[in-house]
Every structure is written in C-alpha cells, then in structure tokens.
Design an enzyme around this catalytic site. Structure first.
Site, PDB file in Angstrom:
ATOM      1  N   ASP A  10      36.220  42.161  50.237  1.00  0.00           N
ATOM      2  CA  ASP A  10      35.943  42.283  48.804  1.00  0.00           C
ATOM      3  C   ASP A  10      34.933  43.408  48.625  1.00  0.00           C
ATOM      4  O   ASP A  10      34.428  43.973  49.604  1.00  0.00           O
ATOM      5  CB  ASP A  10      35.379  40.955  48.261  1.00  0.00           C
ATOM      6  CG  ASP A  10      35.107  41.019  46.765  1.00  0.00           C
ATOM      7  OD1 ASP A  10      35.945  41.575  46.029  1.00  0.00           O
ATOM      8  OD2 ASP A  10      34.047  40.537  46.323  1.00  0.00           O
ATOM      9  N   SER A  11      34.608  43.697  47.362  1.00  0.00           N
ATOM     10  CA  SER A  11      33.597  44.714  47.105  1.00  0.00           C
ATOM     11  C   SER A  11      32.195  44.239  47.500  1.00  0.00           C
ATOM     12  O   SER A  11      31.308  45.058  47.708  1.00  0.00           O
ATOM     13  CB  SER A  11      33.593  45.068  45.615  1.00  0.00           C
ATOM     14  OG  SER A  11      33.307  43.912  44.851  1.00  0.00           O
ATOM     15  N   CYS A  73      40.004  39.766  46.572  1.00  0.00           N
ATOM     16  CA  CYS A  73      39.550  40.679  45.539  1.00  0.00           C
ATOM     17  C   CYS A  73      40.729  40.900  44.598  1.00  0.00           C
ATOM     18  O   CYS A  73      41.792  41.375  45.024  1.00  0.00           O
ATOM     19  CB  CYS A  73      39.136  41.976  46.219  1.00  0.00           C
ATOM     20  SG  CYS A  73      38.772  43.330  45.113  1.00  0.00           S
ATOM     21  N   GLU A 152      25.859  39.776  42.265  1.00  0.00           N
ATOM     22  CA  GLU A 152      25.354  40.532  43.426  1.00  0.00           C
ATOM     23  C   GLU A 152      23.832  40.451  43.542  1.00  0.00           C
ATOM     24  O   GLU A 152      23.274  40.755  44.575  1.00  0.00           O
ATOM     25  CB  GLU A 152      25.803  41.995  43.359  1.00  0.00           C
ATOM     26  CG  GLU A 152      27.286  42.194  43.648  1.00  0.00           C
ATOM     27  CD  GLU A 152      27.682  41.934  45.116  1.00  0.00           C
ATOM     28  OE1 GLU A 152      26.861  42.178  46.010  1.00  0.00           O
ATOM     29  OE2 GLU A 152      28.818  41.465  45.335  1.00  0.00           O
ATOM     30  N   CYS A 184      38.339  37.198  39.153  1.00  0.00           N
ATOM     31  CA  CYS A 184      37.435  37.974  40.015  1.00  0.00           C
ATOM     32  C   CYS A 184      36.804  36.967  40.963  1.00  0.00           C
ATOM     33  O   CYS A 184      36.363  35.896  40.529  1.00  0.00           O
ATOM     34  CB  CYS A 184      36.361  38.663  39.179  1.00  0.00           C
ATOM     35  SG  CYS A 184      35.083  39.473  40.182  1.00  0.00           S
ATOM     36  N   HIS A 186      34.074  36.929  42.412  1.00  0.00           N
ATOM     37  CA  HIS A 186      32.647  36.654  42.225  1.00  0.00           C
ATOM     38  C   HIS A 186      32.435  35.475  41.258  1.00  0.00           C
ATOM     39  O   HIS A 186      31.362  34.865  41.261  1.00  0.00           O
ATOM     40  CB  HIS A 186      31.934  37.873  41.623  1.00  0.00           C
ATOM     41  CG  HIS A 186      31.675  38.994  42.581  1.00  0.00           C
ATOM     42  ND1 HIS A 186      32.668  39.825  43.046  1.00  0.00           N
ATOM     43  CD2 HIS A 186      30.509  39.442  43.148  1.00  0.00           C
ATOM     44  CE1 HIS A 186      32.134  40.738  43.852  1.00  0.00           C
ATOM     45  NE2 HIS A 186      30.831  40.524  43.930  1.00  0.00           N
TER      46      HIS A 186
HETATM   47  N1  DGL Z   1      35.412  40.527  43.388  1.00  0.00           N
HETATM   48  C1  DGL Z   1      36.336  41.572  43.138  1.00  0.00           C
HETATM   49  C2  DGL Z   1      37.518  41.106  42.348  1.00  0.00           C
HETATM   50  O1  DGL Z   1      37.932  39.978  42.521  1.00  0.00           O
HETATM   51  C3  DGL Z   1      35.749  42.906  42.737  1.00  0.00           C
HETATM   52  C4  DGL Z   1      34.773  42.891  41.621  1.00  0.00           C
HETATM   53  C5  DGL Z   1      34.088  44.252  41.393  1.00  0.00           C
HETATM   54  O2  DGL Z   1      33.516  44.788  42.341  1.00  0.00           O
HETATM   55  O3  DGL Z   1      34.145  44.716  40.255  1.00  0.00           O
HETATM   56  O4  DGL Z   1      38.114  41.837  41.615  1.00  0.00           O
END
Ligand code: DGL
Length: 261
Positions: A10-11, A73, A152, A184, A186
């Site tokens: 993931d990011s 992600c 984050e 997402c 996150h």
């Molecule tokens: N967590 C990632 C997603 O599900 C990326 C979120 C990001 O870095 O903007 O899209």
C-alpha cells in the site's frame, strides 16, 4: 500449506488493515509488507505517477520472492490491476471486485456510498464493479483527501478526525445510503469513530475481509503449527512507520527496513 511468500503493499499504513486480516486467517503464512511511505498519499498524485510507483513496487516484490501480490490498496486496484496482471509471473489480488460484490449482497436497498481517495473516486472503478453485480444499484463515490494524512499521523479519533468524517459522510447520508464501503484501506482504522458517530444506521463493508478468501481460493490454507515470518519494508522513514503502525494496531510489529527509496 504454504505456497510461498504473500506480498502485501500500500502507500502507507493502510494495507496493514489487510495484512492483519490475512494474518488472522492464515497465521502460518509468510508475509512481506511494503508501504510506499515516501510517496503517501497516492490520492494527491497524478494517476500516471501512481501507476508507475505501483509497477515499481510489484517488480521489487516479485524480485524479493513474492508468490502472490496483494494490492492492499484501492487506488492500485483501480488504476493498475490489469497492467500488473499483464506481466506478473505470480497471481495478483485486487480488492475492489470482492468489495463491490459484498456491498451488493449486503446493502438492504442498494444505496451504496463509497469513501475513498480522490483518484479512486474519479476512476469510476467502484461504480463499474458494483454495476456488474447489480445494474440497478445506486453508487455514490466520495473523495476524502483529509483521511489518509490523518491516519498516517495516527489520528483516527477525536475532533479533527470527526470533523473530517462528518464532512465526507454527511453528504452521502443526504443521498439515503444504507451501506458504506471503505474504498481505501486506511479507513478501517476510523471504524470505531464512524460507528460511534453514525451508530448502526450504515452497513460497513471492509474489502480487507475478502482477501483471505481469495488467497484460500488460490490454495493457501491455515497452518497453525507455527507463526509465519513477517517482514516490513518502507520507502520512507522506518521508525515513523513502526510508531504509527503500532499505535494503530495496538501491538508491536517488529523491525521495519528501508527499501526502494
Ligand atoms: N490506502 C490506499 C488505498 O486504498 C492509498 C491511499 C492514498 O495513499 O491515497 O487507496
């Protein structure tokens, strides 16, 4: 049975919500996790740049011996799933399709809100996926640029998080949604806060829950005799990642190394 290393990326810390589910379902699995923390948030970058970042991570993980690539992600699944599948020597798991299918199955009246970053929202990937399973379903995408930066920093509750969630979820309620998809990885970290704010009026869909099922369908099975190996790599600051990850997960994750910076 272990078929080899499961690579999850993931990011940033978001994909840990997926890694946790995989660890719970397949405790014996060896996992390598990669967080592209130097470039988080992906949602604020041009899509071409994000696609090339994802390609770079996937090539690296294959080189590191991945037996499967898990795109933990939504942005990757929306923008680069097909292109990575076209060259990857190992299977690739995206998370949008399974989440869309579950949303259609679980939504009482087919009114589905999807919160995600701006790139996933503008890609139309969730609308397309949901309509494959129910052409009549109403899908409302909502870009939420403030949520990844908050997660984050480990901020998933309190006034700042609540104000951001209200800004994004209240407009969806005005459309009478009955189901909310975490588009997402996150966002499951905000689950407790969302539940406290909106009670049980929304069915919440976390795509992470379906990844273990996909891995099982590829042949991975529980191997409870021994705990699998966990390796964490990030492109940014390892100490910062470890600190935020441990505060969000509520347990230690062990050492984190820098890679691909
Ligand atoms: N967590 C990632 C997603 O599900 C990326 C979120 C990001 O870095 O903007 O899209």
């Amino acid at each position: 049975m272990s078929l080899g290393k499961i690579a999850i990326f993931d990011s940033g810390v978001g994909g840990l919500t997926v890694a946790e589910q995989v660890q719970q379902s397949l405790p014996g699995a060896d996992i390598i996790y990669f967080g592209d923390t130097k470039y988080v948030p992906y949602g604020a970058r041009p899509s071409e740049e994000v696609v090339s970042l994802i390609e770079r991570i996937c090539r690296y993980l294959v080189h590191e011996g991945a037996a499967v690539l898990v795109m933990a992600c939504n942005t990757s699944s929306a923008l680069a799933y097909e292109s990575v599948c076209s060259w990857s020597p190992v299977p690739v798991i995206g998370i949008i399709e399974a989440a869309a299918k579950a949303a259609v199955r679980l939504s009482p009246a087919g009114r589905i809100g999807v919160i995600s970053n701006a790139l996933t929202a503008s890609s139309g990937a969730y609308e397309r996926a949901v309509r494959r399973y129910d052409a009549q379903a109403a899908v409302y995408p909502q870009g939420c640029p403030k949520l990844v930066p908050l997660a984050e920093q480990g901020i998933v509750s309190g006034p700042q998080a609540e104000a951001a969630l209200r800004e994004y979820i209240d407009p969806l309620l005005a459309h009478n949604i009955d189901t909310l998809v975490f588009g997402c990885t996150h966002y499951p970290f905000f689950r407790k806060t969302i539940t406290r704010m909106y009670g049980s009026q929304l069915t919440l869909i976390d795509p992470a829950l379906f990844v273990a099922e996909e891995l099982r369908s590829l042949g991975w099975q529980d191997a409870k005799s021994a705990e699998g190996e966990r390796v964490y790599r990030v492109s940014g600051d390892p100490a910062q990642f470890a600190q935020v990850a441990e505060s969000l997960l509520g347990h230690a994750i062990g050492s984190v190394e820098k890679a691909l910076d």
